[in-house]
Design a protein around this motif. Structure first.
Motif, PDB file in Angstrom:
ATOM      1  N   ALA A 110       0.831  -1.203   0.000  1.00  0.00           N
ATOM      2  CA  ALA A 110       0.000   0.000   0.000  1.00  0.00           C
ATOM      3  C   ALA A 110       0.867   1.255   0.000  1.00  0.00           C
ATOM      4  N   GLY A 111       1.945   1.222   0.767  1.00  0.00           N
ATOM      5  CA  GLY A 111       2.861   2.355   0.773  1.00  0.00           C
ATOM      6  C   GLY A 111       3.465   2.603  -0.597  1.00  0.00           C
ATOM      7  N   ALA A 112       3.789   1.524  -1.305  1.00  0.00           N
ATOM      8  CA  ALA A 112       4.346   1.661  -2.652  1.00  0.00           C
ATOM      9  C   ALA A 112       3.300   2.225  -3.612  1.00  0.00           C
ATOM     10  N   TYR A 113       2.056   1.762  -3.497  1.00  0.00           N
ATOM     11  CA  TYR A 113       0.996   2.286  -4.369  1.00  0.00           C
ATOM     12  C   TYR A 113       0.790   3.781  -4.126  1.00  0.00           C
ATOM     13  N   TYR A 147      -1.930   4.414   6.935  1.00  0.00           N
ATOM     14  CA  TYR A 147      -1.461   5.659   6.321  1.00  0.00           C
ATOM     15  C   TYR A 147      -2.509   6.756   6.518  1.00  0.00           C
ATOM     16  N   PRO A 148      -2.804   7.095   7.781  1.00  0.00           N
ATOM     17  CA  PRO A 148      -3.896   8.048   8.039  1.00  0.00           C
ATOM     18  C   PRO A 148      -3.653   9.430   7.459  1.00  0.00           C
ATOM     19  N   ASP A 175      -8.344   3.352  15.916  1.00  0.00           N
ATOM     20  CA  ASP A 175      -7.896   4.537  16.648  1.00  0.00           C
ATOM     21  C   ASP A 175      -6.849   5.357  15.889  1.00  0.00           C
ATOM     22  N   ARG A 176      -6.400   4.858  14.745  1.00  0.00           N
ATOM     23  CA  ARG A 176      -5.427   5.602  13.938  1.00  0.00           C
ATOM     24  C   ARG A 176      -6.072   6.299  12.742  1.00  0.00           C
ATOM     25  N   ILE A 177      -7.306   5.974  12.463  1.00  0.00           N
ATOM     26  CA  ILE A 177      -7.952   6.445  11.242  1.00  0.00           C
ATOM     27  C   ILE A 177      -8.421   7.895  11.374  1.00  0.00           C
TER      28      ILE A 177
END
Length: 256
Positions: A110-113, A147-148, A175-177
């Motif tokens: 996901a980070g790469a996308y 990746y909020p 809790d991170r969203i």
């Protein structure tokens, strides 16, 4: 539908190269980006058609092959019309591939996308939307929690195993969203029983996440996919209205 242009692209990841489908309005301008996560059946004409439709609504859409570690799409040969009751061997081949995609690997990808979209001149600057189907609903939820700062909106439809007892269940990232979320659940879906729907809603509410969760009465798992036996036109239309409403008010072209 406005004219769109789609192309195949390759995305470098920490573990290799992910093939993907990129489609956007055919005007040469950057548009808000949406990361579209596939269902377990993978990239095929039906999902490209869905991505094209979203691009026609004013978005640059990236549809990655999340099973790229097992080969380029199509990873498994599929019939034109998918009916698991008649073709159980399709699920037998997909099962091990699906299970091999760990949450850690999926979120590295996901980070790469997201990095690729950030560098793409056809994607507008700013936060991204995410949507997913079946297993992709869980990936969209995980991406919003991992990746909020980069995801402003996330949606999931006929999602599977979104709030299990597992220590790595995606609902535990609530809790991170910071994104606004929407979920369209099928009430005839053994992969997401009512207790998991309740657990997901409770976690999101407790964390103050802006969200809406709806159960589509009479719909089955896979209701958005017109090339499957589970397709439900009424539920699909409802999904489309909810998805475009979410994206338009969070990252939409009018906000650019």
């Amino acid at each position: 539908m406005p004219s769109v242009r789609g192309t195949s692209v390759d995305i470098p990841t920490q573990d290799g190269v992910a093939d993907a489908y990129l489609v956007r309005p055919d005007d040469g301008s950057p548009h808000p980006a949406v990361l579209l996560y596939m269902d377990a059946f993978g990239i095929r004409p039906q999902l490209r058609k869905l991505a094209d439709r979203l691009a026609g609504a004013g978005y640059t859409v990236l549809l990655p092959n999340v099973f790229y570690r097992h080969g380029r799409a199509p990873v498994v040969e599929l019939p034109d019309f998918i009916d698991p009751a008649r073709r159980p061997e399709v699920f037998e081949r997909l099962g091990p591939i699906l299970q091999s995609l760990t949450p850690d690997a999926a979120m590295r990808d996901a980070g790469a996308y997201l990095d690729w979209l950030a560098d793409c001149p056809l994607a507008a600057d700013g936060p991204v939307g995410a949507t997913g189907y079946c297993m992709g609903a869980g990936l969209a939820l995980r991406t919003a929690g991992t990746y909020p700062e980069r995801i402003a909106a996330a949606a999931g439809f006929h999602g599977a195993r979104l709030a299990t007892d597992s220590a790595d269940s995606p609902h535990l990232l609530a809790d991170r969203i910071t994104a606004e979320l929407y979920f369209g659940h099928a009430d005839q879906d053994p992969s997401l029983p009512p207790e998991q729907i309740d657990r997901l809603d409770e976690a999101l509410t407790a964390s103050g996440v802006r969200h809406r969760s709806e159960v589509y009465t009479g719909a089955h798992h896979g209701f958005t996919q017109a090339d499957t036996a589970a397709y439900d036109r009424t539920a699909d239309d409802r999904h489309w209205a909810a998805l475009t409403s979410l994206l338009d008010r969070t990252i939409g072209p009018a906000r650019a």
